[in-house]
Design a protein around this motif. Structure first.
Motif, PDB file in Angstrom:
ATOM      1  N   LEU A  98       0.844  -1.187   0.000  1.00  0.00           N
ATOM      2  CA  LEU A  98       0.000   0.000   0.000  1.00  0.00           C
ATOM      3  C   LEU A  98       0.885   1.245   0.000  1.00  0.00           C
ATOM      4  N   HIS A  99       0.607   2.162  -0.919  1.00  0.00           N
ATOM      5  CA  HIS A  99       1.366   3.412  -1.028  1.00  0.00           C
ATOM      6  C   HIS A  99       0.604   4.506  -0.292  1.00  0.00           C
ATOM      7  N   ILE A 100       1.170   5.004   0.797  1.00  0.00           N
ATOM      8  CA  ILE A 100       0.542   6.077   1.568  1.00  0.00           C
ATOM      9  C   ILE A 100       1.318   7.365   1.332  1.00  0.00           C
ATOM     10  N   SER A 101       0.710   8.272   0.586  1.00  0.00           N
ATOM     11  CA  SER A 101       1.316   9.570   0.288  1.00  0.00           C
ATOM     12  C   SER A 101       0.732  10.623   1.215  1.00  0.00           C
ATOM     13  N   THR A 102       1.601  11.397   1.835  1.00  0.00           N
ATOM     14  CA  THR A 102       1.128  12.466   2.719  1.00  0.00           C
ATOM     15  C   THR A 102       0.214  13.428   1.968  1.00  0.00           C
ATOM     16  N   GLY A 103       0.611  13.790   0.747  1.00  0.00           N
ATOM     17  CA  GLY A 103      -0.196  14.708  -0.043  1.00  0.00           C
ATOM     18  C   GLY A 103      -1.585  14.158  -0.317  1.00  0.00           C
ATOM     19  N   ASP A 104      -1.661  12.875  -0.705  1.00  0.00           N
ATOM     20  CA  ASP A 104      -2.959  12.245  -0.963  1.00  0.00           C
ATOM     21  C   ASP A 104      -3.808  12.220   0.309  1.00  0.00           C
ATOM     22  N   MET A 105      -3.148  11.948   1.432  1.00  0.00           N
ATOM     23  CA  MET A 105      -3.829  11.872   2.718  1.00  0.00           C
ATOM     24  C   MET A 105      -4.453  13.228   3.066  1.00  0.00           C
ATOM     25  N   PHE A 106      -3.684  14.294   2.891  1.00  0.00           N
ATOM     26  CA  PHE A 106      -4.195  15.640   3.144  1.00  0.00           C
ATOM     27  C   PHE A 106      -5.401  15.935   2.255  1.00  0.00           C
ATOM     28  N   ARG A 107      -5.237  15.640   0.949  1.00  0.00           N
ATOM     29  CA  ARG A 107      -6.304  15.962  -0.006  1.00  0.00           C
ATOM     30  C   ARG A 107      -7.593  15.195   0.312  1.00  0.00           C
ATOM     31  N   GLU A 108      -7.456  13.943   0.736  1.00  0.00           N
ATOM     32  CA  GLU A 108      -8.635  13.139   1.074  1.00  0.00           C
ATOM     33  C   GLU A 108      -9.399  13.770   2.239  1.00  0.00           C
ATOM     34  N   HIS A 109      -8.673  14.173   3.271  1.00  0.00           N
ATOM     35  CA  HIS A 109      -9.334  14.761   4.432  1.00  0.00           C
ATOM     36  C   HIS A 109      -9.965  16.114   4.094  1.00  0.00           C
ATOM     37  N   VAL A 110      -9.267  16.903   3.284  1.00  0.00           N
ATOM     38  CA  VAL A 110      -9.831  18.208   2.892  1.00  0.00           C
ATOM     39  C   VAL A 110     -11.081  18.004   2.042  1.00  0.00           C
ATOM     40  N   LYS A 111     -11.023  17.075   1.086  1.00  0.00           N
ATOM     41  CA  LYS A 111     -12.165  16.799   0.208  1.00  0.00           C
ATOM     42  C   LYS A 111     -13.376  16.336   1.009  1.00  0.00           C
ATOM     43  N   ASN A 112     -13.129  15.472   2.004  1.00  0.00           N
ATOM     44  CA  ASN A 112     -14.225  14.931   2.815  1.00  0.00           C
ATOM     45  C   ASN A 112     -14.625  15.859   3.962  1.00  0.00           C
ATOM     46  N   ASN A 113     -13.920  16.993   4.042  1.00  0.00           N
ATOM     47  CA  ASN A 113     -14.234  18.018   5.046  1.00  0.00           C
ATOM     48  C   ASN A 113     -14.237  17.448   6.472  1.00  0.00           C
ATOM     49  N   THR A 114     -13.271  16.570   6.764  1.00  0.00           N
ATOM     50  CA  THR A 114     -13.168  16.025   8.114  1.00  0.00           C
ATOM     51  C   THR A 114     -12.609  17.096   9.046  1.00  0.00           C
ATOM     52  N   GLU A 115     -12.670  16.804  10.329  1.00  0.00           N
ATOM     53  CA  GLU A 115     -12.107  17.751  11.304  1.00  0.00           C
ATOM     54  C   GLU A 115     -10.625  17.982  11.019  1.00  0.00           C
ATOM     55  N   LEU A 116      -9.895  16.895  10.770  1.00  0.00           N
ATOM     56  CA  LEU A 116      -8.461  17.022  10.483  1.00  0.00           C
ATOM     57  C   LEU A 116      -8.240  17.755   9.162  1.00  0.00           C
ATOM     58  N   GLY A 117      -9.125  17.509   8.198  1.00  0.00           N
ATOM     59  CA  GLY A 117      -9.007  18.191   6.909  1.00  0.00           C
ATOM     60  C   GLY A 117      -9.202  19.689   7.045  1.00  0.00           C
TER      61      GLY A 117
ATOM     62  N   GLN B 251      -2.933  -3.039   7.291  1.00  0.00           N
ATOM     63  CA  GLN B 251      -2.496  -3.961   8.332  1.00  0.00           C
ATOM     64  C   GLN B 251      -1.356  -4.876   7.874  1.00  0.00           C
ATOM     65  N   ALA B 252      -1.291  -5.163   6.581  1.00  0.00           N
ATOM     66  CA  ALA B 252      -0.247  -6.066   6.075  1.00  0.00           C
ATOM     67  C   ALA B 252       1.038  -5.326   5.733  1.00  0.00           C
ATOM     68  N   GLY B 253       1.026  -4.012   5.859  1.00  0.00           N
ATOM     69  CA  GLY B 253       2.221  -3.237   5.537  1.00  0.00           C
ATOM     70  C   GLY B 253       1.895  -2.046   4.664  1.00  0.00           C
ATOM     71  N   ALA B 254       2.862  -1.161   4.522  1.00  0.00           N
ATOM     72  CA  ALA B 254       2.654   0.040   3.718  1.00  0.00           C
ATOM     73  C   ALA B 254       3.990   0.698   3.425  1.00  0.00           C
ATOM     74  N   MET B 255       3.966   1.563   2.421  1.00  0.00           N
ATOM     75  CA  MET B 255       5.137   2.369   2.091  1.00  0.00           C
ATOM     76  C   MET B 255       4.751   3.833   2.266  1.00  0.00           C
ATOM     77  N   PHE B 256       5.519   4.556   3.081  1.00  0.00           N
ATOM     78  CA  PHE B 256       5.210   5.940   3.404  1.00  0.00           C
ATOM     79  C   PHE B 256       6.027   6.877   2.522  1.00  0.00           C
ATOM     80  N   ASP B 257       5.335   7.729   1.788  1.00  0.00           N
ATOM     81  CA  ASP B 257       5.950   8.672   0.856  1.00  0.00           C
ATOM     82  C   ASP B 257       5.635  10.086   1.341  1.00  0.00           C
ATOM     83  N   GLY B 258       6.665  10.781   1.857  1.00  0.00           N
ATOM     84  CA  GLY B 258       6.452  12.128   2.390  1.00  0.00           C
ATOM     85  C   GLY B 258       6.268  12.151   3.889  1.00  0.00           C
TER      86      GLY B 258
END
Length: 212
Positions: free
Chosen positions: A27-46, A78-85
């Motif tokens: 699983l590729h976890i990009s900080t930028g993608d993570m930010f954009r997802e939260h902003v798009k979904n208007n979460t508290e963190l976003g 849960q099986a692992g991930a790669m953190f980018d950023g």
């Protein structure tokens, strides 16, 4: 397996992360993608993150770490991930270590893509944009047929202020992985340095070898 991908802007982390993910199934976890997802979904963190992103500022560690911890709690991580950023500093690295340790895991590899400052400036300051149609060019990798003129519409090409060499040099000094972060992974015995100035395929292969 949990992998951290490190390197300065222009080192090719995003491209290589996609290639590694495709080759390994991680699983590729990009900080930028993570930010954009939260902003798009208007979460508290976003909403909190967007206050900084809208001003062109870095999102504070506390918010970034909370987003990351929420992301790796999902089933697909849960099986692992790669953190980018992420992590971008020692505090974030320690928070990640603690989160993974709580589930009996750890960072297995920290892959540092190294590129000289001169090459990074060439890569990052080579972008030009057409004022009329918005087409992107790169003076090394994708130059226009006539300097300063768009091939598509004949419009004038310009360079954004943050793409100018002097601005790029200043940005590099602020955004390189800090020495204490690199040392943290070196001391843990998981750091592998990869020459990012080789051809794209060779860098990918070296990264995959380092993971093994």
């Amino acid at each position: 397996m949990y992998i951290v991908l490190l390197g300065p802007p222009g080192a090719g982390k995003g491209t290589q992360a996609q290639r590694i993910a495709a080759a390994t199934g991680l699983l590729h976890i990009s900080t930028g993608d993570m930010f954009r997802e939260h902003v798009k979904n208007n979460t508290e963190l976003g909403q909190l993150a967007n206050q900084y992103m809208s001003r062109g500022e870095l999102v504070p560690d506390e918010i970034t770490i909370r987003m990351l911890l929420e992301r790796i709690s999902r089933d697909d991580a849960q099986a692992g991930a790669m953190f980018d950023g992420f992590p971008r500093n020692l505090a974030q690295a320690i928070a990640l270590d603690q989160a993974l340790a709580s589930r009996g895991a750890r960072v297995d590899r920290a892959l540092l893509i190294t590129v000289s400052d001169e090459e990074l400036v060439n890569r990052l300051s080579g972008r030009w944009i057409c004022r009329q149609c918005g087409r992107l060019y790169h003076q090394q990798n994708d130059p226009p047929q006539k300097p300063g003129i768009c091939d598509t519409c004949g419009g004038q090409l310009y360079q954004r202020d943050d793409d100018k060499p002097e601005v790029v040099r200043e940005r590099l000094q602020k955004q390189k992985p800090p020495a204490d972060l690199i040392q943290h992974y070196r001391q843990a015995g998981v750091l592998r340095e990869i020459d990012g100035q080789r051809p794209l395929d060779e860098v990918t292969q070296a990264l995959l070898e380092a993971i093994k």
